[in-house]
Design a protein around this motif. Structure first.
Motif, PDB file in Angstrom:
ATOM      1  N   TYR A 174     -11.963  28.420  24.386  1.00  0.00           N
ATOM      2  CA  TYR A 174     -10.612  27.857  24.344  1.00  0.00           C
ATOM      3  C   TYR A 174     -10.382  26.879  25.491  1.00  0.00           C
ATOM      4  CZ  TYR A 174      -9.704  31.663  21.011  1.00  0.00           C
ATOM      5  OH  TYR A 174      -9.752  32.503  19.944  1.00  0.00           O
ATOM      6  N   CYS A 200      -7.147  25.591  32.869  1.00  0.00           N
ATOM      7  CA  CYS A 200      -7.102  26.502  31.713  1.00  0.00           C
ATOM      8  C   CYS A 200      -7.723  27.853  32.041  1.00  0.00           C
ATOM      9  CB  CYS A 200      -7.811  25.868  30.513  1.00  0.00           C
ATOM     10  SG  CYS A 200      -6.945  24.465  29.793  1.00  0.00           S
ATOM     11  N   ASP A 248      -5.759  31.390  31.933  1.00  0.00           N
ATOM     12  CA  ASP A 248      -6.305  32.525  31.187  1.00  0.00           C
ATOM     13  C   ASP A 248      -6.559  33.719  32.097  1.00  0.00           C
ATOM     14  OD1 ASP A 248      -6.227  31.153  28.814  1.00  0.00           O
ATOM     15  OD2 ASP A 248      -8.352  30.612  28.810  1.00  0.00           O
TER      16      ASP A 248
END
Length: 220
Positions: A204, A74, A78
């Protein structure tokens, strides 16, 4: 979870030893990966704990430990990495007296993370974990590693997860001299005063690694 396999990374190991020993001329002749992730491991562990406590209360269920490989994926996404046969070096900086992450799996720095690697649709990720020795502070160590990495011409993309509450300003100032052609992304829990780099919200990626999804939150 993606299975971890043993993988040596002499480049990272060599330059970290040089930093620890206070040596000059630390540039390595080894080829660097184009993509580097540098994280304050104690900080991400603390944030994962806070998220776990808050979301267990909110959702009324037990939250799993964060999947290290999913979190790294992730962060890479990102940071702008996309599907392909890439290589990414991951540097985890932790306190000398801490042997393991408390809120991630795998967790043990020496036995389960350092020198290990995994591969998925984003390519290969090689992990190294390094303790902060007595000769330096966590902030100084992080900044030294960051500056070393950003100075390498082979490195194109750098993703940084510092302890933003303690030394974000030092990171921001140090990045002023970095080549504009490098893609630098700094992760924090909230938007921070800007610099010559991109910003992403750390929460996130950690929520995804903890198994917390948007649909579940929308039901609340």
């Amino acid at each position: 979870m993606i299975n971890f396999v043993l993988s040596l990374n002499c480049t990272i190991f060599a330059f970290m030893n040089e930093i620890h020993n206070g040596m000059e001329g630390m540039e390595s002749k080894e080829k660097w990966s184009e993509n580097i992730i540098i994280a304050d491991a104690d900080y991400i562990d603390n944030v994962a704990f806070d998220l776990t406590v808050n979301f267990e209360r909110m959702l009324g269920r037990r939250i799993q430990k964060a999947d290290v490989s999913k979190w790294i994926d992730c962060v890479a996404l990102d940071g702008g990495l996309r599907e392909g046969d890439h290589e990414t070096q991951v540097v985890l900086i932790h306190s000398k007296d801490k042997a393991s992450l408390d809120n991630f799996a795998p967790a043990n720095f020496a036995d389960e993370l350092n020198g290990k690697a995994f591969r998925d649709n984003l390519g290969e990720f090689v992990i190294n974990a390094f303790p902060t020795e007595d000769i330096t502070t966590k902030e100084e160590f992080f900044l030294d590693v960051m500056s070393m990495v950003c100075a390498q011409k082979d490195v194109k993309r750098v993703m940084l997860i510092p302890n933003a509450e303690k030394y974000y300003d030092s990171v921001r100032m140090a990045l002023k001299s970095v080549d504009d052609e490098k893609r630098i992304t700094v992760f924090a829990m909230q938007p921070m005063p800007g610099g010559n780099f991109r910003q992403e919200i750390l929460g996130y990626s950690l929520m995804a690694a903890l198994g917390i999804n948007g649909e579940e939150l929308n039901e609340r």
